[in-house]
Write a protein that holds these residues in place. Sequence first.
Motif, PDB file in Angstrom:
ATOM      1  N   PHE A   1       0.828  -1.189   0.000  1.00  0.00           N
ATOM      2  CA  PHE A   1       0.000   0.000   0.000  1.00  0.00           C
ATOM      3  C   PHE A   1       0.874   1.255   0.000  1.00  0.00           C
ATOM      4  CE2 PHE A   1      -1.893  -3.554   2.181  1.00  0.00           C
ATOM      5  CZ  PHE A   1      -3.106  -3.692   1.528  1.00  0.00           C
ATOM      6  N   TYR A   2       0.483   2.224  -0.826  1.00  0.00           N
ATOM      7  CA  TYR A   2       1.241   3.464  -0.959  1.00  0.00           C
ATOM      8  C   TYR A   2       0.299   4.658  -0.951  1.00  0.00           C
ATOM      9  CZ  TYR A   2       4.785   0.189  -2.702  1.00  0.00           C
ATOM     10  OH  TYR A   2       5.647  -0.861  -2.831  1.00  0.00           O
ATOM     11  N   GLY A   3       0.871   5.838  -0.683  1.00  0.00           N
ATOM     12  CA  GLY A   3       0.107   7.072  -0.743  1.00  0.00           C
ATOM     13  C   GLY A   3       1.030   8.212  -1.143  1.00  0.00           C
ATOM     14  N   CYS A   4       0.488   9.225  -1.835  1.00  0.00           N
ATOM     15  CA  CYS A   4       1.322  10.384  -2.180  1.00  0.00           C
ATOM     16  C   CYS A   4       1.515  11.283  -0.966  1.00  0.00           C
ATOM     17  CB  CYS A   4       0.708  11.151  -3.342  1.00  0.00           C
ATOM     18  SG  CYS A   4      -0.919  11.859  -3.003  1.00  0.00           S
ATOM     19  N   SER A   5       0.799  10.978   0.108  1.00  0.00           N
ATOM     20  CA  SER A   5       0.957  11.657   1.393  1.00  0.00           C
ATOM     21  C   SER A   5       0.330  10.768   2.454  1.00  0.00           C
ATOM     22  CB  SER A   5       0.263  13.026   1.385  1.00  0.00           C
ATOM     23  OG  SER A   5      -1.145  12.869   1.255  1.00  0.00           O
ATOM     24  N   VAL A   6       0.606  11.059   3.701  1.00  0.00           N
ATOM     25  CA  VAL A   6      -0.042  10.313   4.783  1.00  0.00           C
ATOM     26  C   VAL A   6      -1.546  10.515   4.714  1.00  0.00           C
ATOM     27  CG1 VAL A   6      -0.299  10.131   7.279  1.00  0.00           C
ATOM     28  CG2 VAL A   6       1.983  10.410   6.295  1.00  0.00           C
ATOM     29  N   LYS A   7      -1.956  11.757   4.433  1.00  0.00           N
ATOM     30  CA  LYS A   7      -3.380  12.072   4.346  1.00  0.00           C
ATOM     31  C   LYS A   7      -4.075  11.256   3.263  1.00  0.00           C
ATOM     32  CE  LYS A   7      -6.450  16.087   4.325  1.00  0.00           C
ATOM     33  NZ  LYS A   7      -6.500  17.573   4.306  1.00  0.00           N
ATOM     34  N   ALA A   8      -3.418  11.096   2.125  1.00  0.00           N
ATOM     35  CA  ALA A   8      -3.987  10.296   1.035  1.00  0.00           C
ATOM     36  C   ALA A   8      -4.110   8.836   1.449  1.00  0.00           C
ATOM     37  CB  ALA A   8      -3.122  10.431  -0.214  1.00  0.00           C
ATOM     38  N   GLY A   9      -3.124   8.346   2.178  1.00  0.00           N
ATOM     39  CA  GLY A   9      -3.184   6.966   2.662  1.00  0.00           C
ATOM     40  C   GLY A   9      -4.325   6.757   3.625  1.00  0.00           C
ATOM     41  N   GLU A  10      -4.516   7.718   4.521  1.00  0.00           N
ATOM     42  CA  GLU A  10      -5.593   7.600   5.511  1.00  0.00           C
ATOM     43  C   GLU A  10      -6.969   7.708   4.870  1.00  0.00           C
ATOM     44  OE1 GLU A  10      -3.087   9.394   9.341  1.00  0.00           O
ATOM     45  OE2 GLU A  10      -4.400  10.695   8.172  1.00  0.00           O
ATOM     46  N   TRP A  11      -7.052   8.380   3.750  1.00  0.00           N
ATOM     47  CA  TRP A  11      -8.321   8.492   3.022  1.00  0.00           C
ATOM     48  C   TRP A  11      -8.748   7.131   2.462  1.00  0.00           C
ATOM     49  CZ3 TRP A  11     -12.710  10.597   1.325  1.00  0.00           C
ATOM     50  CH2 TRP A  11     -13.170  10.342   0.037  1.00  0.00           C
ATOM     51  N   LEU A  12      -7.776   6.323   2.018  1.00  0.00           N
ATOM     52  CA  LEU A  12      -8.102   5.087   1.307  1.00  0.00           C
ATOM     53  C   LEU A  12      -8.003   3.837   2.172  1.00  0.00           C
ATOM     54  CD1 LEU A  12      -8.888   4.467  -1.668  1.00  0.00           C
ATOM     55  CD2 LEU A  12      -6.509   3.822  -2.044  1.00  0.00           C
ATOM     56  N   PHE A  13      -7.101   3.853   3.148  1.00  0.00           N
ATOM     57  CA  PHE A  13      -6.827   2.636   3.917  1.00  0.00           C
ATOM     58  C   PHE A  13      -7.137   2.814   5.405  1.00  0.00           C
ATOM     59  CE2 PHE A  13      -3.323   3.011   0.654  1.00  0.00           C
ATOM     60  CZ  PHE A  13      -3.924   2.172  -0.272  1.00  0.00           C
ATOM     61  N   PRO A  14      -7.462   1.723   6.092  1.00  0.00           N
ATOM     62  CA  PRO A  14      -7.689   1.798   7.541  1.00  0.00           C
ATOM     63  C   PRO A  14      -6.373   2.043   8.274  1.00  0.00           C
ATOM     64  CG  PRO A  14      -7.791  -0.475   6.802  1.00  0.00           C
ATOM     65  CD  PRO A  14      -7.729   0.360   5.556  1.00  0.00           C
ATOM     66  N   LYS A  15      -6.488   2.467   9.508  1.00  0.00           N
ATOM     67  CA  LYS A  15      -5.320   2.828  10.314  1.00  0.00           C
ATOM     68  C   LYS A  15      -4.360   1.660  10.485  1.00  0.00           C
ATOM     69  CE  LYS A  15      -4.210   5.078  14.737  1.00  0.00           C
ATOM     70  NZ  LYS A  15      -3.404   6.134  14.105  1.00  0.00           N
ATOM     71  N   LYS A  16      -4.886   0.445  10.564  1.00  0.00           N
ATOM     72  CA  LYS A  16      -4.006  -0.713  10.746  1.00  0.00           C
ATOM     73  C   LYS A  16      -3.087  -0.923   9.551  1.00  0.00           C
ATOM     74  CE  LYS A  16      -7.370  -4.231   9.229  1.00  0.00           C
ATOM     75  NZ  LYS A  16      -8.120  -5.441   9.672  1.00  0.00           N
ATOM     76  N   ILE A  17      -3.464  -0.347   8.396  1.00  0.00           N
ATOM     77  CA  ILE A  17      -2.604  -0.409   7.215  1.00  0.00           C
ATOM     78  C   ILE A  17      -1.614   0.740   7.231  1.00  0.00           C
ATOM     79  CG2 ILE A  17      -2.517  -0.206   4.704  1.00  0.00           C
ATOM     80  CD1 ILE A  17      -3.450  -2.936   5.618  1.00  0.00           C
ATOM     81  N   THR A  18      -2.103   1.972   7.421  1.00  0.00           N
ATOM     82  CA  THR A  18      -1.206   3.135   7.353  1.00  0.00           C
ATOM     83  C   THR A  18      -0.199   3.158   8.498  1.00  0.00           C
ATOM     84  OG1 THR A  18      -2.886   4.484   8.502  1.00  0.00           O
ATOM     85  CG2 THR A  18      -2.864   4.549   6.092  1.00  0.00           C
ATOM     86  N   ASP A  19      -0.510   2.490   9.590  1.00  0.00           N
ATOM     87  CA  ASP A  19       0.432   2.417  10.715  1.00  0.00           C
ATOM     88  C   ASP A  19       1.390   1.229  10.605  1.00  0.00           C
ATOM     89  OD1 ASP A  19      -0.654   4.650  11.822  1.00  0.00           O
ATOM     90  OD2 ASP A  19      -1.766   3.631  13.398  1.00  0.00           O
ATOM     91  N   SER A  20       1.247   0.438   9.550  1.00  0.00           N
ATOM     92  CA  SER A  20       2.057  -0.773   9.415  1.00  0.00           C
ATOM     93  C   SER A  20       3.205  -0.569   8.426  1.00  0.00           C
ATOM     94  CB  SER A  20       1.186  -1.939   8.930  1.00  0.00           C
ATOM     95  OG  SER A  20       0.865  -1.786   7.549  1.00  0.00           O
TER      96      SER A  20
END
Length: 373
Positions: free
Chosen positions: A151-170
């Motif tokens: 999983f990737y994001g162009c920013s943390v905010k973009a990642g949090e928009w698409l993925f649950p916290k357990k993904i963006t924190d991993s």
Amino acid sequence: MKQILVGFIMDGKAGGIDKYLLNFLGTVKAEAGAEEIEMDFLTDGSHGELKTYLAGYHSELYAIASLKHPIKQFRQVCSILKNKKYDMVYLNVSTAIDCVAAFAAKRMGVPERAIHSHSSGNDCESTVQRFAYDIVHKICRLFFYRAGTRFYGCSVKAGEWLFPKKITDSERFEVIYNAVDGDRFRYDESLRKEVRQELKIEDDVLVIGHMGNFCYAKNYPFLIDVFEQVHRRRSQSMLLLGGKGVELESVKVLVKKKGLGEAVRFLGWRSDTERLYQAMDLLLLPSRFEGLPVVGVEAQCTKLPCVFSDTITEEAKIQDHCYFLPLSEGPKSWAEFILQHQDYDRSQVRLTKEARYYDLENQREQLRRIVCR
């Protein structure tokens, strides 16, 4: 040879995702070697010019059904994956509604399934449709991540928009900032004079600029209202608008209605944005939402002062003359802020240490890891 199927590209000129994907293609091919990576693309339209361009990289362009026909799209992607055994599917999307291709890849047993988020909101002109899309996005977001392996994001905010916290924190999530060529986007006083002469702009004219798609996310009505307030207080001012999109004609009507026709220039889609930034005195981005605005990074590299809405992540700030204002303060307050910051020595603008995240070499290493992991 590693075979990768990449989605979704529009016409190669549509905006930040297209720009990123073409850079991804060129970088990976150059770094890994043309014989080691084969990369094909998914699109939902017929784009002859793009097809010809991709053929130069020995890449196929597959036109598939839009999300208006999800079952058809699912079957088409499954068929593509059945006919050619891809090692990886790399899907670049803006909302969780774009989940069909990912589940098709999972169904067909593609071992690597990377999902990359490029936005933080639904870009839809209709209020009713946007409300409906937001609901569908929230539902799809609950299970979309199950189709991915990375999983990737162009920013943390973009990642949090698409993925649950357990993904963006991993460790499975990584931010890939939209890098720019620092040599191309470098301030040049002589080039500034040259471009302003080409555009017939006098030295004493305050030039506010904006580059981007004419769409809901960019908040053009607010932008025009801000410039109207600026122009009332300083008649020697001009607004340069570069880009295309669904709202272009309505924005032209608004500009005419406000009597700003002589002060606003519509430049169309441009491939020479690095030159246009030189002519500007300030970049204005009052976006309703963004993943991370590439034009904002490009402009800051040319030491152009920027005023962003505070809906834009502060990860976009890479120089000391970049400011964030709440949309709630209104156009008049924004105009006053701009006029208070209109006088500066551009050569004194300084990049921050965070600018290194947007360095091309840093991004090359990240892109290498995407395909060579």
